[in-house]
Scaffold this active site. Structure first.
Site, short mmCIF file in Angstrom:
data_model
loop_
_atom_site.label_atom_id
_atom_site.label_comp_id
_atom_site.label_asym_id
_atom_site.label_seq_id
_atom_site.Cartn_x
_atom_site.Cartn_y
_atom_site.Cartn_z
N ASP A 1 -2.58 -36.11 25.62
CA ASP A 1 -2.70 -36.49 24.21
C ASP A 1 -1.47 -35.96 23.50
O ASP A 1 -1.40 -34.82 23.08
CB ASP A 1 -3.98 -35.88 23.62
N TYR B 1 -7.86 -19.77 18.47
CA TYR B 1 -8.19 -21.11 18.96
C TYR B 1 -7.60 -21.30 20.35
O TYR B 1 -6.38 -21.21 20.55
CB TYR B 1 -7.64 -22.18 18.02
N GLU C 1 -8.81 -30.40 25.99
CA GLU C 1 -9.71 -29.87 24.96
C GLU C 1 -10.97 -29.26 25.57
O GLU C 1 -12.08 -29.43 25.05
CB GLU C 1 -10.06 -30.92 23.90
N ASP D 1 -2.30 -41.20 23.14
CA ASP D 1 -2.28 -40.75 24.54
C ASP D 1 -1.26 -41.55 25.33
O ASP D 1 -1.22 -42.78 25.24
CB ASP D 1 -3.67 -40.90 25.13
N GLU E 1 -7.79 -23.54 24.24
CA GLU E 1 -8.22 -24.67 25.05
C GLU E 1 -7.75 -24.46 26.48
O GLU E 1 -6.94 -23.59 26.75
CB GLU E 1 -7.62 -25.98 24.53
#
Length: 300
Positions: free
Chosen positions: A186, A95, A56, A231, A97
């Protein structure tokens, strides 16, 4: 007397182990990086580990990660240095990351990286954020090389994306001929995103050649009101499995470790890191050398 002290330290601490961690630091961008107390905790978390997967990362202007590395290295007590490799910005539409691996250069090196392509034949756009696969070499560890496949799934597509990691495994194994694999990140692998009835549809889970080190009953969330094993760490390979320090796979509760309130911890992330340790090839010798080296650097 000095040698006796060093020998005693080794007898108490045991063999030097390689600690590998995975941390969803949650929306790591300029706003979070501007908070000194938050950055201090992030640096403490990373400095515990010899390899850290960060997820992230939202750093479109490359304004966040270089200062993080500078702060991390400036506070390194042993004098060794951390390096990193980072993916391109990944995600559908606007979006985006990034994945990054931060590693202790004295212990590990990067042999090769591979950005898994977003389009595979007959399987269009399997991942929202394709794995940034890294092949590590660790000459001081019991297992000399291993591949880490990171994944931050989209919650609503977790079942499909975790299952697709098997295809990544097949592809990378053929490409690099490695036998040792660590899948981590994650996965959003709990609490409604992966219902119990869906586990049978996940090849990484139902194939006995893969071992899940973080179990379904673990809690990797910071909030006291949640209990979810989002996770995970999954491993493949006989040599790698035999190199794992028994009972070293764990969730690191930085809230309790650093004496934070829940509000303070949530400023850092809503996820706790997960970790596992690999045995050293010559832990006794490596520990002695590192201690002597530290003594020399400090002038004592």
């Amino acid at each position: 007397m000095l040698l006796f002290s060093l020998l005693f330290s080794v007898s108490v601490t045991g063999a030097l182990a390689l600690r590998i961690c995975s941390f969803n630091v949650r929306s790591f961008g300029e706003s979070k990086a501007a908070k000194g107390e938050v950055m201090d905790v992030i640096v403490k978390v990373i400095s515990r580990c010899d390899i850290t997967l960060l997820m992230e990362i939202k750093d479109s202007g490359n304004k966040v990660f270089p200062p993080l590395m500078e702060k991390l290295n400036s506070q390194s007590k042993s004098g060794d240095k951390f390096h990193y490799v980072i993916s391109e910005r990944l995600g559908r539409k606007t979006y985006k990351e990034q994945y990054a691996f931060i590693y202790r250069k004295e212990l590990v090196s990067v042999k090769e990286t591979y950005q898994y392509p977003d389009l595979q034949p007959g399987d269009l756009d399997a991942f929202s954020r394709e794995p940034f696969v890294v092949w590590f070499q660790a000459p001081r560890s019991d297992v000399k090389e291993f591949v880490i496949v990171p994944q931050h799934t989209t919650p609503e597509a977790s079942v499909r994306e975790i299952d697709e990691l098997y295809d990544v495994f097949v592809d990378v194994k053929q490409k690099w001929k490695s036998k040792n694999f660590i899948f981590m990140g994650d996965f959003n692998a709990d609490c409604g995103y992966v219902p119990k009835k869906q586990w049978k549809n996940i090849r990484l889970r139902n194939n006995p050649e893969f071992t899940w080190l973080i179990g379904d009953k673990n809690d990797t969330t910071v909030r006291s009101s949640t209990h979810c094993a989002y996770d995970r760490i999954v491993v493949h390979g006989e040599k790698l499995m035999s190199s794992i320090v028994p009972q070293s796979a764990a969730v690191f509760d930085f809230k309790d470790a650093f004496g934070l309130t829940e509000v303070q911890a949530l400023d850092v992330s809503d996820h706790f890191p997960v970790e596992v340790q690999l045995k050293s090839a010559n832990g006794f010798i490596s520990r002695i050398r590192s201690l002597f080296s530290e003594k020399r650097r400090s002038g004592r």
